[in-house]
Design a protein around this motif. Structure first.
Motif, PDB file in Angstrom:
ATOM      1  N   ASP A 147       1.092  -0.903   0.058  1.00  0.00           N
ATOM      2  CA  ASP A 147       0.035   0.073  -0.008  1.00  0.00           C
ATOM      3  C   ASP A 147       1.060   1.637   0.199  1.00  0.00           C
ATOM      4  O   ASP A 147       0.455   2.140   0.247  1.00  0.00           O
ATOM      5  CB  ASP A 147      -1.155  -0.008   1.651  1.00  0.00           C
ATOM      6  N   ASN A 148       1.693   1.325  -0.268  1.00  0.00           N
ATOM      7  CA  ASN A 148       3.007   2.566  -0.102  1.00  0.00           C
ATOM      8  C   ASN A 148       2.726   2.564   1.301  1.00  0.00           C
ATOM      9  O   ASN A 148       3.454   4.102   1.417  1.00  0.00           O
ATOM     10  CB  ASN A 148       2.890   3.014  -0.956  1.00  0.00           C
ATOM     11  N   ALA A 149       2.874   2.399   1.715  1.00  0.00           N
ATOM     12  CA  ALA A 149       2.240   2.984   3.284  1.00  0.00           C
ATOM     13  C   ALA A 149       3.945   2.825   3.760  1.00  0.00           C
ATOM     14  O   ALA A 149       4.906   2.683   3.304  1.00  0.00           O
ATOM     15  CB  ALA A 149       1.576   2.363   4.361  1.00  0.00           C
ATOM     16  N   GLN A 150       4.004   4.439   4.712  1.00  0.00           N
ATOM     17  CA  GLN A 150       5.862   4.761   5.393  1.00  0.00           C
ATOM     18  C   GLN A 150       6.046   4.059   6.389  1.00  0.00           C
ATOM     19  O   GLN A 150       6.994   3.831   6.534  1.00  0.00           O
ATOM     20  CB  GLN A 150       5.369   5.680   5.478  1.00  0.00           C
ATOM     21  N   VAL A 151       4.786   3.587   7.193  1.00  0.00           N
ATOM     22  CA  VAL A 151       5.338   2.322   8.501  1.00  0.00           C
ATOM     23  C   VAL A 151       4.386   1.012   8.533  1.00  0.00           C
ATOM     24  O   VAL A 151       3.448   1.570   8.588  1.00  0.00           O
ATOM     25  CB  VAL A 151       5.365   3.326   9.638  1.00  0.00           C
ATOM     26  N   ILE A 152       4.833   0.242   8.169  1.00  0.00           N
ATOM     27  CA  ILE A 152       4.096  -1.056   8.287  1.00  0.00           C
ATOM     28  C   ILE A 152       4.630  -1.228   9.709  1.00  0.00           C
ATOM     29  O   ILE A 152       5.182  -1.633   9.764  1.00  0.00           O
ATOM     30  CB  ILE A 152       4.228  -1.949   7.037  1.00  0.00           C
ATOM     31  N   VAL A 153       3.417  -2.475  10.096  1.00  0.00           N
ATOM     32  CA  VAL A 153       4.235  -3.222  11.032  1.00  0.00           C
ATOM     33  C   VAL A 153       2.818  -4.137  11.228  1.00  0.00           C
ATOM     34  O   VAL A 153       2.192  -4.635  10.801  1.00  0.00           O
ATOM     35  CB  VAL A 153       2.854  -2.545  12.543  1.00  0.00           C
ATOM     36  N   ASN A 154       4.186  -5.122  11.236  1.00  0.00           N
ATOM     37  CA  ASN A 154       4.037  -6.426  11.322  1.00  0.00           C
ATOM     38  C   ASN A 154       3.757  -7.192  11.954  1.00  0.00           C
ATOM     39  O   ASN A 154       4.507  -7.915  13.132  1.00  0.00           O
ATOM     40  CB  ASN A 154       5.292  -7.498  10.356  1.00  0.00           C
ATOM     41  N   CYS A 155       2.429  -7.740  11.910  1.00  0.00           N
ATOM     42  CA  CYS A 155       1.293  -8.639  12.983  1.00  0.00           C
ATOM     43  C   CYS A 155       1.468  -9.908  12.592  1.00  0.00           C
ATOM     44  O   CYS A 155       0.194 -10.154  12.766  1.00  0.00           O
ATOM     45  CB  CYS A 155       0.731  -7.836  13.974  1.00  0.00           C
ATOM     46  N   THR A 156       2.148 -10.690  11.954  1.00  0.00           N
ATOM     47  CA  THR A 156       1.591 -11.928  11.567  1.00  0.00           C
ATOM     48  C   THR A 156       1.598 -12.910  11.547  1.00  0.00           C
ATOM     49  O   THR A 156       1.780 -13.906  11.066  1.00  0.00           O
ATOM     50  CB  THR A 156       2.117 -11.641   9.122  1.00  0.00           C
ATOM     51  N   GLY A 157       1.844 -13.046  12.613  1.00  0.00           N
ATOM     52  CA  GLY A 157       2.429 -14.653  13.787  1.00  0.00           C
ATOM     53  C   GLY A 157       2.963 -15.563  12.568  1.00  0.00           C
ATOM     54  O   GLY A 157       3.529 -14.829  12.310  1.00  0.00           O
ATOM     55  N   ILE A 182      11.695 -12.904  20.634  1.00  0.00           N
ATOM     56  CA  ILE A 182      10.368 -12.710  19.997  1.00  0.00           C
ATOM     57  C   ILE A 182      10.814 -11.366  18.843  1.00  0.00           C
ATOM     58  O   ILE A 182      11.856 -10.892  19.522  1.00  0.00           O
ATOM     59  CB  ILE A 182       9.397 -11.984  20.953  1.00  0.00           C
ATOM     60  N   GLN A 183      10.613 -11.400  17.556  1.00  0.00           N
ATOM     61  CA  GLN A 183      11.035  -9.934  16.998  1.00  0.00           C
ATOM     62  C   GLN A 183      10.481  -9.221  16.804  1.00  0.00           C
ATOM     63  O   GLN A 183       9.466  -8.930  16.363  1.00  0.00           O
ATOM     64  CB  GLN A 183      10.955 -11.280  15.180  1.00  0.00           C
ATOM     65  N   LEU A 184      10.575  -8.373  17.777  1.00  0.00           N
ATOM     66  CA  LEU A 184      10.161  -6.877  17.815  1.00  0.00           C
ATOM     67  C   LEU A 184      11.044  -5.528  17.401  1.00  0.00           C
ATOM     68  O   LEU A 184      11.907  -5.108  18.007  1.00  0.00           O
ATOM     69  CB  LEU A 184       9.398  -6.903  19.095  1.00  0.00           C
ATOM     70  N   GLU A 185      11.586  -5.037  16.032  1.00  0.00           N
ATOM     71  CA  GLU A 185      12.509  -4.318  15.629  1.00  0.00           C
ATOM     72  C   GLU A 185      12.601  -3.641  14.625  1.00  0.00           C
ATOM     73  O   GLU A 185      11.154  -4.510  13.693  1.00  0.00           O
ATOM     74  CB  GLU A 185      13.643  -5.219  15.237  1.00  0.00           C
ATOM     75  N   ALA A 186      13.149  -2.824  14.185  1.00  0.00           N
ATOM     76  CA  ALA A 186      11.919  -1.770  12.476  1.00  0.00           C
ATOM     77  C   ALA A 186      13.326  -1.717  12.228  1.00  0.00           C
ATOM     78  O   ALA A 186      14.504  -2.098  12.169  1.00  0.00           O
ATOM     79  CB  ALA A 186      12.781   0.059  13.218  1.00  0.00           C
ATOM     80  N   GLU A 187      12.462  -2.345  10.591  1.00  0.00           N
ATOM     81  CA  GLU A 187      13.525  -2.874   9.622  1.00  0.00           C
ATOM     82  C   GLU A 187      13.570  -1.155   8.322  1.00  0.00           C
ATOM     83  O   GLU A 187      11.878  -0.281   8.380  1.00  0.00           O
ATOM     84  CB  GLU A 187      13.021  -4.038   9.293  1.00  0.00           C
ATOM     85  N   GLU A 188      14.685  -0.741   8.547  1.00  0.00           N
ATOM     86  CA  GLU A 188      14.293   0.605   7.452  1.00  0.00           C
ATOM     87  C   GLU A 188      14.883  -0.252   6.102  1.00  0.00           C
ATOM     88  O   GLU A 188      14.672  -1.041   5.391  1.00  0.00           O
ATOM     89  CB  GLU A 188      15.423   1.178   7.452  1.00  0.00           C
ATOM     90  N   HIS A 206       8.507  -4.994  13.287  1.00  0.00           N
ATOM     91  CA  HIS A 206       8.094  -6.171  13.208  1.00  0.00           C
ATOM     92  C   HIS A 206       7.369  -6.393  14.623  1.00  0.00           C
ATOM     93  O   HIS A 206       8.330  -6.033  15.505  1.00  0.00           O
ATOM     94  CB  HIS A 206       9.814  -7.693  12.901  1.00  0.00           C
ATOM     95  N   ASN A 207       6.261  -6.943  14.797  1.00  0.00           N
ATOM     96  CA  ASN A 207       5.954  -7.744  16.080  1.00  0.00           C
ATOM     97  C   ASN A 207       5.204  -8.700  15.664  1.00  0.00           C
ATOM     98  O   ASN A 207       4.395  -8.905  15.888  1.00  0.00           O
ATOM     99  CB  ASN A 207       5.099  -6.139  16.810  1.00  0.00           C
ATOM    100  N   TYR A 208       6.213 -10.401  15.704  1.00  0.00           N
ATOM    101  CA  TYR A 208       5.568 -11.032  15.685  1.00  0.00           C
ATOM    102  C   TYR A 208       6.706 -12.244  16.594  1.00  0.00           C
ATOM    103  O   TYR A 208       7.543 -12.249  17.119  1.00  0.00           O
ATOM    104  CB  TYR A 208       5.446 -11.854  14.670  1.00  0.00           C
ATOM    105  N   GLY A 209       5.945 -13.402  16.547  1.00  0.00           N
ATOM    106  CA  GLY A 209       6.995 -14.317  17.018  1.00  0.00           C
ATOM    107  C   GLY A 209       6.248 -14.739  19.012  1.00  0.00           C
ATOM    108  O   GLY A 209       7.547 -14.784  19.400  1.00  0.00           O
ATOM    109  N   HIS A 210       5.512 -14.805  19.318  1.00  0.00           N
ATOM    110  CA  HIS A 210       4.999 -14.769  20.689  1.00  0.00           C
ATOM    111  C   HIS A 210       4.874 -15.944  21.143  1.00  0.00           C
ATOM    112  O   HIS A 210       4.227 -15.675  22.299  1.00  0.00           O
ATOM    113  CB  HIS A 210       4.054 -13.749  21.148  1.00  0.00           C
ATOM    114  N   GLY A 211       5.338 -16.771  20.440  1.00  0.00           N
ATOM    115  CA  GLY A 211       5.253 -18.696  20.527  1.00  0.00           C
ATOM    116  C   GLY A 211       3.386 -18.839  21.634  1.00  0.00           C
ATOM    117  O   GLY A 211       2.547 -18.268  20.977  1.00  0.00           O
ATOM    118  N   GLY A 212       3.416 -19.230  22.578  1.00  0.00           N
ATOM    119  CA  GLY A 212       2.368 -19.781  23.339  1.00  0.00           C
ATOM    120  C   GLY A 212       1.993 -18.438  24.434  1.00  0.00           C
ATOM    121  O   GLY A 212       1.572 -18.636  25.544  1.00  0.00           O
TER     122      GLY A 212
END
Ligand SMILES: Cc1cc2nc3c(=O)[nH]c(=O)nc-3n(C[C@H](O)[C@H](O)[C@H](O)COP(=O)(O)OP(=O)(O)OC[C@H]3O[C@@H](n4cnc5c(N)ncnc54)[C@H](O)[C@@H]3O)c2cc1C
Length: 319
Positions: A163-173, A277-283, A291-297
């Motif tokens: 979507d050409n978004a400037q900030v994308i937050v990846n919460c796709t499990g 858990i992956q919670l980091e910004a990627e330029e 990224h905000n994923y990998g929260h297991g159980g």
């Protein structure tokens, strides 16, 4: 980048919705795009009892867990959130040291001998937030819309051109395995059988000596979720009569009041699991992915803390 550019949150499970709520309530315009509606996510399958079991990195997990515990405790005071404070026991056949986060639970104590089910030698009694996840996800969706956010059902095929978004937050499990791609992310399948509630209010968690099959009894208003399994690298989400039969037998043996409870459904989900858990910004060449994923159980138990960390990163990027 300005405050007016919409932030795209990809994923409508508990991590995506909570992140979107925190961003929208902080004044950012937010659009959530999710391949499947929240009620079909892994999040909708969870028990869901607060407790950040087996997730790393420890130095980040403890503050995330504490923030989430505080917010869920407050939400338990509100009607129609799907959250309540439940008491119960976690019992074991072998002794293990209490996890570091156990000290956050104010009434946690060793079980009295008369509280231990037959065959169990060790146990703890405590109270913690217990969430009826379909109701809770619906509450989050309503809260997001009230804060001006939007939720669209749409699958994203590339994070880098979304979507050409400037900030994308990846919460796709578990979807992040293919989307990022991240080969270090793997599924740990979990299975719950939903039955009618014969009047139970307290939860029970118990080991069985087998790491992939345990006992979990989570009572909700009109039903009880019975578990559970933790099967590494299993992707199948269809009901399995053999697993369901074993879950019912184990739970009925530890609490005979479940003997006549009627099966009303099967809930199967894939815990998105990785070392940390992956919670980091990627330029990106233009814009950022957070990224905000990998929260297991433990995604439910960390959701508010992780969402606030995302909002802190966004505030630095959009200044
Ligand atoms: C049986 C079981 C019991 C559990 N019990 C607990 C518990 O007691 N306490 C606890 O804290 N946690 C528990 N968990 C773990 C918890 O459910 C997970 O950690 C949490 O649901 C992860 O949330 P999520 O939002 O990251 O992933 P999900 O809920 O899987 O959501 C991911 C979202 O991303 C969307 N998506 C994926 N790919 C794309 C794409 N390409 N484009 C657009 N959208 C996409 C999906 O449609 C989905 O909406 C349990 C899990 C299971 C299975």
């Amino acid at each position: 980048m300005t405050h007016a550019d919409p932030i795209l949150v990809v994923g409508g499970g508990v991590i995506g919705l909570t992140t979107a709520v925190v961003l929208a309530e902080s004044g950012f315009p937010v659009v959530v795009k999710t391949a499947e509606p929240p009620e079909h996510s892994t999040s909708a399958v969870a028990g869901a009892l607060w407790g950040p079991w087996m997730v790393d990195p420890r130095d980040r997990v403890l503050p995330w867990a504490k923030q989430t515990l505080d917010i869920l405790t407050d939400l338990a005071e509100e009607a129609s959130t799907g959250v309540r404070i439940a008491s119960g026991i976690e019992v074991s056949t072998t002794y293990h040291e209490p996890p570091e986060w156990a000290r956050l639970l104010s009434d946690r104590r060793a079980c009295r001998p008369d509280e231990l089910p037959p065959g169990y030698c060790y146990g703890t009694f405590y109270s913690a937030p217990l969430l009826d996840m379909p109701e809770y996800l619906s509450y989050l969706t309503t809260r997001l819309k009230r804060a001006g956010g939007r939720l669209d059902i749409a699958r994203i095929t590339s994070l880098r051109a979304a979507d050409n978004a400037q900030v994308i937050v990846n919460c796709t499990g578990i979807g992040a395995r293919e989307l990022v791609p991240d080969p270090d992310l793997y599924p740990v399948r979990g299975y719950h059988v939903a039955v009618t509630n014969p009047g139970l209010t307290n939860f029970i968690e118990a080991d069985t000596g087998d790491d992939s099959e345990f006992i979990a009894i989570y009572p909700h208003r009109d039903h009880v979720l019975l578990g559970g399994t933790a099967e590494k690298d299993v992707w199948e989400r269809d009901p399995d009569p053999g697993i369901a039969h074993r879950i019912l037998a184990r739970c009925r043996s530890i609490d005979p009041r479940l003997a006549d409870a009627q099966v009303i459904g099967h809930r199967v989900g894939l815990r998105p699991t990785r070392q940390d858990i992956q919670l980091e910004a990627e330029e990106l060449p233009v814009g950022w992915i957070i990224h905000n994923y990998g929260h297991g159980g433990a995604g439910v138990s960390l959701s508010w803390g992780c969402a606030r960390t995302v909002a802190d990163i966004v505030s630095i990027l959009i200044d």
